[in-house]
Scaffold this motif. Structure first.
Motif, PDB file in Angstrom:
ATOM      1  N   VAL A  35       0.824  -1.254   0.235  1.00  0.00           N
ATOM      2  CA  VAL A  35      -0.110  -0.087  -0.128  1.00  0.00           C
ATOM      3  C   VAL A  35       0.830   1.184  -0.023  1.00  0.00           C
ATOM      4  O   VAL A  35       2.244   0.792   0.236  1.00  0.00           O
ATOM      5  N   PRO A  36       0.646   2.546  -0.291  1.00  0.00           N
ATOM      6  CA  PRO A  36       1.525   3.583  -0.085  1.00  0.00           C
ATOM      7  C   PRO A  36       2.292   3.599   1.137  1.00  0.00           C
ATOM      8  O   PRO A  36       1.594   3.683   2.255  1.00  0.00           O
ATOM      9  N   GLY A  37       3.334   3.690   1.193  1.00  0.00           N
ATOM     10  CA  GLY A  37       4.318   3.754   2.242  1.00  0.00           C
ATOM     11  C   GLY A  37       4.860   2.361   2.567  1.00  0.00           C
ATOM     12  O   GLY A  37       5.808   2.348   3.403  1.00  0.00           O
ATOM     13  N   ALA A  38       4.388   1.405   2.101  1.00  0.00           N
ATOM     14  CA  ALA A  38       5.049  -0.047   2.636  1.00  0.00           C
ATOM     15  C   ALA A  38       5.188  -0.949   1.371  1.00  0.00           C
ATOM     16  O   ALA A  38       4.622  -0.808   0.386  1.00  0.00           O
ATOM     17  N   VAL A  39       6.386  -1.613   1.674  1.00  0.00           N
ATOM     18  CA  VAL A  39       7.145  -2.238   0.641  1.00  0.00           C
ATOM     19  C   VAL A  39       7.476  -3.818   0.930  1.00  0.00           C
ATOM     20  O   VAL A  39       8.062  -3.876   2.309  1.00  0.00           O
ATOM     21  N   LEU A  40       6.951  -4.905   0.328  1.00  0.00           N
ATOM     22  CA  LEU A  40       7.631  -5.981   0.777  1.00  0.00           C
ATOM     23  C   LEU A  40       8.966  -6.339  -0.258  1.00  0.00           C
ATOM     24  O   LEU A  40       8.763  -6.307  -1.438  1.00  0.00           O
ATOM     25  N   LEU A  41      10.071  -6.329   0.349  1.00  0.00           N
ATOM     26  CA  LEU A  41      11.447  -6.778  -0.338  1.00  0.00           C
ATOM     27  C   LEU A  41      11.666  -8.177  -0.284  1.00  0.00           C
ATOM     28  O   LEU A  41      11.949  -8.947   0.591  1.00  0.00           O
ATOM     29  N   GLN A  42      11.336  -8.789  -1.195  1.00  0.00           N
ATOM     30  CA  GLN A  42      11.290 -10.421  -1.281  1.00  0.00           C
ATOM     31  C   GLN A  42      12.647 -10.690  -1.444  1.00  0.00           C
ATOM     32  O   GLN A  42      13.540 -10.406  -2.088  1.00  0.00           O
ATOM     33  N   GLY A  43      13.080 -11.690  -0.380  1.00  0.00           N
ATOM     34  CA  GLY A  43      14.481 -12.283  -0.578  1.00  0.00           C
ATOM     35  C   GLY A  43      15.613 -11.256  -0.059  1.00  0.00           C
ATOM     36  O   GLY A  43      16.538 -11.527  -0.261  1.00  0.00           O
ATOM     37  N   PHE A  44      15.203 -10.019   0.310  1.00  0.00           N
ATOM     38  CA  PHE A  44      16.245  -8.908   0.750  1.00  0.00           C
ATOM     39  C   PHE A  44      17.504  -9.531   1.784  1.00  0.00           C
ATOM     40  O   PHE A  44      18.452  -9.154   1.587  1.00  0.00           O
ATOM     41  N   ALA A  45      17.052 -10.495   2.646  1.00  0.00           N
ATOM     42  CA  ALA A  45      17.761 -10.955   3.686  1.00  0.00           C
ATOM     43  C   ALA A  45      18.141 -12.449   3.395  1.00  0.00           C
ATOM     44  O   ALA A  45      18.644 -13.185   4.098  1.00  0.00           O
ATOM     45  N   ARG A  46      17.881 -12.719   2.126  1.00  0.00           N
ATOM     46  CA  ARG A  46      18.177 -14.298   1.764  1.00  0.00           C
ATOM     47  C   ARG A  46      19.469 -14.667   2.190  1.00  0.00           C
ATOM     48  O   ARG A  46      19.885 -15.787   2.903  1.00  0.00           O
ATOM     49  N   ASP A  47      20.542 -13.916   1.689  1.00  0.00           N
ATOM     50  CA  ASP A  47      22.002 -14.344   2.145  1.00  0.00           C
ATOM     51  C   ASP A  47      22.432 -14.225   3.417  1.00  0.00           C
ATOM     52  O   ASP A  47      23.562 -14.731   3.866  1.00  0.00           O
ATOM     53  N   LEU A  48      21.667 -13.751   3.973  1.00  0.00           N
ATOM     54  CA  LEU A  48      21.933 -13.456   5.814  1.00  0.00           C
ATOM     55  C   LEU A  48      21.089 -14.335   6.603  1.00  0.00           C
ATOM     56  O   LEU A  48      21.497 -14.491   7.846  1.00  0.00           O
ATOM     57  N   GLN A  49      20.401 -15.246   5.858  1.00  0.00           N
ATOM     58  CA  GLN A  49      19.604 -15.996   7.057  1.00  0.00           C
ATOM     59  C   GLN A  49      20.380 -16.945   8.139  1.00  0.00           C
ATOM     60  O   GLN A  49      20.095 -16.822   9.261  1.00  0.00           O
ATOM     61  N   ALA A  50      21.500 -17.716   7.655  1.00  0.00           N
ATOM     62  CA  ALA A  50      22.209 -18.529   8.571  1.00  0.00           C
ATOM     63  C   ALA A  50      22.783 -17.532   9.594  1.00  0.00           C
ATOM     64  O   ALA A  50      22.673 -17.711  10.984  1.00  0.00           O
ATOM     65  N   ALA A  51      23.209 -16.406   9.229  1.00  0.00           N
ATOM     66  CA  ALA A  51      23.884 -15.354  10.121  1.00  0.00           C
ATOM     67  C   ALA A  51      23.061 -14.981  11.198  1.00  0.00           C
ATOM     68  O   ALA A  51      23.202 -14.790  12.226  1.00  0.00           O
TER      69      ALA A  51
ATOM     70  N   SER B 226      22.973 -15.520  15.423  1.00  0.00           N
ATOM     71  CA  SER B 226      22.765 -14.455  16.382  1.00  0.00           C
ATOM     72  C   SER B 226      21.543 -14.319  17.056  1.00  0.00           C
ATOM     73  O   SER B 226      21.537 -13.789  18.210  1.00  0.00           O
ATOM     74  N   PHE B 227      20.619 -14.686  16.548  1.00  0.00           N
ATOM     75  CA  PHE B 227      19.306 -14.931  17.335  1.00  0.00           C
ATOM     76  C   PHE B 227      19.509 -15.804  18.380  1.00  0.00           C
ATOM     77  O   PHE B 227      18.935 -15.509  19.490  1.00  0.00           O
ATOM     78  N   GLU B 228      20.093 -17.066  18.137  1.00  0.00           N
ATOM     79  CA  GLU B 228      20.525 -18.028  19.322  1.00  0.00           C
ATOM     80  C   GLU B 228      21.149 -17.253  20.274  1.00  0.00           C
ATOM     81  O   GLU B 228      21.088 -17.444  21.602  1.00  0.00           O
ATOM     82  N   GLU B 229      22.123 -16.394  20.165  1.00  0.00           N
ATOM     83  CA  GLU B 229      22.836 -15.698  21.096  1.00  0.00           C
ATOM     84  C   GLU B 229      21.991 -14.778  21.860  1.00  0.00           C
ATOM     85  O   GLU B 229      22.080 -14.671  23.154  1.00  0.00           O
ATOM     86  N   VAL B 230      21.168 -13.927  21.161  1.00  0.00           N
ATOM     87  CA  VAL B 230      20.380 -12.909  21.791  1.00  0.00           C
ATOM     88  C   VAL B 230      19.338 -13.951  23.120  1.00  0.00           C
ATOM     89  O   VAL B 230      19.456 -13.512  23.967  1.00  0.00           O
ATOM     90  N   ILE B 231      18.913 -14.938  22.142  1.00  0.00           N
ATOM     91  CA  ILE B 231      17.690 -15.602  23.261  1.00  0.00           C
ATOM     92  C   ILE B 231      18.503 -16.382  24.411  1.00  0.00           C
ATOM     93  O   ILE B 231      17.776 -16.766  25.269  1.00  0.00           O
ATOM     94  N   ALA B 232      19.725 -16.604  24.209  1.00  0.00           N
ATOM     95  CA  ALA B 232      20.534 -17.178  25.292  1.00  0.00           C
ATOM     96  C   ALA B 232      20.701 -16.220  26.351  1.00  0.00           C
ATOM     97  O   ALA B 232      20.730 -16.463  27.688  1.00  0.00           O
ATOM     98  N   GLN B 233      20.658 -14.961  26.138  1.00  0.00           N
ATOM     99  CA  GLN B 233      20.877 -13.925  27.092  1.00  0.00           C
ATOM    100  C   GLN B 233      19.492 -13.247  27.766  1.00  0.00           C
ATOM    101  O   GLN B 233      19.095 -13.046  28.689  1.00  0.00           O
TER     102      GLN B 233
END
Ligand code: SIN
Ligand code: FE2
Length: 219
Positions: A19-35, A39-46
């Motif tokens: 909608v005006p102002g909102a965008v879906l960036l498909q696959g924008f973080a695809r290459d970063l998923q594993a990383a 870091s998600f695991e590190e955050v939830i450990a704390q």
């Protein structure tokens, strides 16, 4: 809306106006998923994931935690941002630099340059969990957008207007997709439909969402 800007980008990096102002960036973080998941695991450990209670006394089906200077919390007293984790009374874990940079890059790609998030809400959905339609309205500065990164199981994102009664549109969010909303859509009602069962190669039976916000008023 933004089609011209992206004419040279490969299909997996397509920006879909929602909608005006909102965008879906498909696959924008695809290459970063594993990383991101490391870091998600590190955050939830704390700061462990937990099921917050709403002011009305309902326990949310989505498990949440936060990282960054401010974290969003809910309890019987209301919704708010605070600098410490109520479970430990310690500051929230640091927001990983790569997360902050991803959020800023996605915001810029959606037309919101200079995004500096000070809060990252981390949501974990198991099959059956859902997030009812709501507005993100606990932030002080409504000129900053919201950046939302999806990992793991696919989900249906409901995205409406500023009026709760308007029927929301439905968008399918896959692992590595990023949604950015701000401007005219900053206060749009949104939510996640009940998560179907599934098994994802990276997350198992889970969807993880990272929602970046500028919650406080510090520059
Ligand atoms: C949220 O609205 O805080 C989360 C949305 C999502 O999980 O995609
Ligand atoms: Fe939200």
């Amino acid at each position: 809306m933004t089609a011209d800007l992206f004419e040279d980008t490969p299909p997996e990096r397509m920006a879909q106006p929602m909608v005006p102002g909102a965008v879906l960036l498909q696959g924008f973080a695809r290459d970063l998923q594993a990383a991101l998941l490391t870091s998600f695991e590190e955050v939830i450990a704390q700061a462990p994931l937990r099921h917050l209670v709403t002011p009305g006394g309902y326990t949310m089906s989505v498990a949440m935690t936060n990282c960054g200077p401010l974290g969003w919390v809910s309890d019987r007293r209301g919704y708010r941002y605070q600098a410490t984790d109520p479970l430990s009374n310690q500051p929230w874990p640091k927001m990983p630099g790569a997360w902050r940079e991803l959020a800023a890059r996605a915001a810029a790609a959606a037309g919101y340059a200079g995004f500096k998030p000070d809060a990252c809400l981390v949501n974990s959905y198991q099959p059956g969990a859902k997030l009812s339609l709501h507005q993100d309205r606990d932030e002080i500065d409504m000129s900053a957008p919201i950046v939302s990164v999806s990992l793991g199981l696919p989900a249906t994102f409901l995205f409406g207007t500023e009026r709760r009664a308007d029927k929301p549109q439905r968008f399918r969010l896959l692992s590595g997709d990023v949604v950015v909303w701000g401007g005219a859509s900053r206060l749009a009602y949104h939510g996640i439909a009940q998560l179907p069962a599934g098994d994802h190669a990276l997350t198992g039976a889970r969807r993880i969402n990272l929602t970046f916000r500028k919650a406080g008023d510090a520059a």
